[in-house]
Design a protein around this motif. Structure first.
Motif, PDB file in Angstrom:
ATOM      1  N   TYR A  75       0.837  -1.205   0.000  1.00 29.18           N
ATOM      2  CA  TYR A  75       0.000   0.000   0.000  1.00 29.18           C
ATOM      3  C   TYR A  75       0.872   1.256   0.000  1.00 29.18           C
ATOM      4  O   TYR A  75       1.940   1.289   0.616  1.00 29.18           O
ATOM      5  CB  TYR A  75      -0.947  -0.016   1.189  1.00 29.18           C
ATOM      6  CG  TYR A  75      -1.962  -1.135   1.083  1.00 29.18           C
ATOM      7  CD1 TYR A  75      -3.127  -0.966   0.344  1.00 29.18           C
ATOM      8  CD2 TYR A  75      -1.732  -2.367   1.691  1.00 29.18           C
ATOM      9  CE1 TYR A  75      -4.049  -1.999   0.225  1.00 29.18           C
ATOM     10  CE2 TYR A  75      -2.642  -3.411   1.570  1.00 29.18           C
ATOM     11  CZ  TYR A  75      -3.799  -3.219   0.834  1.00 29.18           C
ATOM     12  OH  TYR A  75      -4.708  -4.256   0.698  1.00 29.18           O
ATOM     13  N   SER A  76       0.399   2.270  -0.687  1.00 29.87           N
ATOM     14  CA  SER A  76       1.207   3.469  -0.920  1.00 29.87           C
ATOM     15  C   SER A  76       1.302   4.388   0.285  1.00 29.87           C
ATOM     16  O   SER A  76       1.965   5.413   0.220  1.00 29.87           O
ATOM     17  CB  SER A  76       0.635   4.256  -2.110  1.00 29.87           C
ATOM     18  OG  SER A  76      -0.688   4.686  -1.823  1.00 29.87           O
ATOM     19  N   GLU A  77       0.606   4.053   1.342  1.00 33.06           N
ATOM     20  CA  GLU A  77       0.707   4.857   2.553  1.00 33.06           C
ATOM     21  C   GLU A  77       0.728   3.935   3.770  1.00 33.06           C
ATOM     22  O   GLU A  77       0.378   2.751   3.674  1.00 33.06           O
ATOM     23  CB  GLU A  77      -0.449   5.858   2.654  1.00 33.06           C
ATOM     24  CG  GLU A  77      -1.788   5.317   2.269  1.00 33.06           C
ATOM     25  CD  GLU A  77      -2.876   6.369   2.231  1.00 33.06           C
ATOM     26  OE1 GLU A  77      -3.689   6.370   3.172  1.00 33.06           O
ATOM     27  OE2 GLU A  77      -2.918   7.167   1.272  1.00 33.06           O
ATOM     28  N   ILE A  78       1.177   4.464   4.901  1.00 33.64           N
ATOM     29  CA  ILE A  78       1.222   3.682   6.122  1.00 33.64           C
ATOM     30  C   ILE A  78      -0.201   3.336   6.558  1.00 33.64           C
ATOM     31  O   ILE A  78      -1.054   4.214   6.681  1.00 33.64           O
ATOM     32  CB  ILE A  78       1.937   4.458   7.251  1.00 33.64           C
ATOM     33  CG1 ILE A  78       3.365   4.814   6.806  1.00 33.64           C
ATOM     34  CG2 ILE A  78       1.961   3.637   8.529  1.00 33.64           C
ATOM     35  CD1 ILE A  78       4.245   3.639   6.497  1.00 33.64           C
ATOM     36  N   ILE A  79      -0.468   2.047   6.768  1.00 31.54           N
ATOM     37  CA  ILE A  79      -1.796   1.595   7.171  1.00 31.54           C
ATOM     38  C   ILE A  79      -1.857   1.540   8.701  1.00 31.54           C
ATOM     39  O   ILE A  79      -1.179   0.731   9.332  1.00 31.54           O
ATOM     40  CB  ILE A  79      -2.110   0.203   6.582  1.00 31.54           C
ATOM     41  CG1 ILE A  79      -1.960   0.221   5.056  1.00 31.54           C
ATOM     42  CG2 ILE A  79      -3.507  -0.230   6.985  1.00 31.54           C
ATOM     43  CD1 ILE A  79      -2.810   1.232   4.354  1.00 31.54           C
TER      44      ILE A  79
END
Length: 437
Positions: free
Chosen positions: A100-104
């Motif tokens: 995923y392109s951002e921190i989950i």
């Protein structure tokens, strides 16, 4: 401590807490400039998959159906239990987060639970669609609008699970379940998305494959005891399908890379009606095996037929969004959209392409199709220096200019010949008029 020292310490503490963004992600947020053109094309309507939309209120009702599907999926194979599936997802947690392109910001247990429930929901949905006759009363499949909406939701860029999660779940599901191994994940995925493919031949291919497997099951033509359980693909990670959107996109790509000699500078092609009326270009029904095999021979521009339904706009936009975000990715769909945007300027262009069976219009008015292609590349970065259809565009342009130059020469020579033939008579008439005046 001085004011400067306190400021430095504060900045250093913030730097220590900066999260490391994943460098090899494959599931992205749609860029703002693309989303603002048509937000609904990128937003799930019924079901959320993955972390990006999980808290949306209008998607909450489907969560109960997901749990029902999970129970049904677990009941399919008594040799694999919930512990086995949870352990498998636990092993994949860190790898999946990096996709995923951002921190989950989900705790470990929440993230693993999400992978399990969403992944099993997708597989159960695929299995039910494959055995449609047995599940005609299924609330998600029996209503056409609902099944089509879910299908559309599953190919949104922001609504994805890593494909390796589905592969691992399917591999576990195959354990000791010999007949389940026949329905390979690749086959199930192609079957499920066959209706929204941009080529009609996919529907035929799906039915053909279903018939083969059905006959094989009935006549015991498949050695069920020796089928491999593991569905992990042999292709290396750089070539593996990233998620369902990427899988469906790959079904439309050429089987081998397009020749580099056709790549070059982007140049917008003239509209279909202009090419036809002024350039005498004829449009032909092209290849049915690949959407991008557009060729020009003498005066024939061959374009593969494309099926335009109410799902097509969202499908193409999400293909393009993925190509815009993922650097290690060909830009075939983006180039195709730019090519068609030049070819289709008005409803008359759509009608001409419909007449030549290049556009299979299922949305009704030609104006809707024209609008679809005219808005498809708004805010999109086109590969100007590596445009896949530059060779075809250049050939069409050369032919068009040659035809028009020949036409102008013909008209000039015809007019001059007429003048030369009647010039003596005109001079006599003119002199006579001058004398008598």
């Amino acid at each position: 401590m001085s004011g400067v020292g306190m400021l430095v310490e504060s900045i250093e503490n913030e730097l220590k807490q900066v999260p490391i963004l994943p460098s090899n992600c494959t599931i992205y947020r749609v860029p703002v400039m693309l989303r603002k053109v048509k937000p609904e094309a990128y937003t799930p309507h019924l079901v959320t998959i993955g972390p990006f939309h999980r808290n949306k209120q209008h998607l909450k009702p489907m969560e109960a159906q997901k749990l029902h599907y999970l129970k049904e999926f677990l009941d399919r194979n008594s040799q694999v239990n919930l512990v086995d599936y949870v352990n498998a997802m636990t092993d994949l947690e860190e790898r999946a987060r990096k996709c995923y392109s951002e921190i989950i910001n989900l705790k470990r247990d929440e993230f693993i639970k999400m992978l399990l429930i969403d992944g099993c929901f997708i597989l159960e949905l695929f299995l039910r669609r494959d055995r449609w006759e047995q599940y005609r009363d299924d609330p998600l499949l029996s209503k056409t609008w609902m099944s089509r909406t879910i299908m559309r939701d599953l190919i949104l860029l922001e609504n994805q699970l890593p494909f390796f999660v589905l592969r691992r779940l399917k591999t576990l599901f195959n354990r000791g379940n010999t007949e389940a191994r026949v329905t390979h994940l690749t086959y199930l995925t192609r079957t499920f998305f066959g209706e929204i493919m941009l080529h009609r031949y996919e529907s035929f291919g799906r039915l053909f494959l279903e018939g083969i497997f059905r006959v094989a099951r009935e006549r015991n033509l498949i050695d069920f005891e020796n089928l491999p359980e593991n569905e992990e693909e042999s292709e290396d990670e750089s070539q593996a399908k990233k998620h369902l959107l990427d899988f469906v996109r790959h079904l439309h790509l050429p089987s081998s890379p397009m020749s580099l000699e056709n790549h070059g500078k982007f140049e917008c092609i003239r509209s279909a009606t202009e090419l036809h009326d002024a350039g005498h270009v004829k449009f032909k029904w092209g290849s049915q095996t690949c959407l991008f095999e557009i060729t020009f021979n003498r005066q024939d521009l061959s374009i593969p037929p494309i099926k335009i339904g109410d799902w097509t706009d969202s499908l193409l936009r999400n293909f393009i969004a993925f190509e815009q975000c993922h650097s290690d990715c060909t830009k075939y769909v983006t180039a195709y959209a730019a090519f068609m945007d030049g070819l289709i300027v008005s409803s008359k262009d759509v009608e001409l392409l419909q007449k030549n069976r290049i556009i299979d219009n299922l949305v009704g008015h030609p104006e809707k199709v024209a609008e679809l292609f005219n808005k498809l590349v708004e805010e999109v970065t086109i590969p100007f220096d590596n445009f896949y259809f530059s060779g075809v565009c250049e050939e069409v342009k050369t032919y068009y200019e040659m035809i028009n130059a020949s036409s102008m020469n013909y008209h000039f020579n015809t007019s001059w010949g007429f003048l030369k033939r009647f010039l003596p008579s005109l001079l006599i008439i003119l002199i006579t008029l001058l004398v008598f005046v």
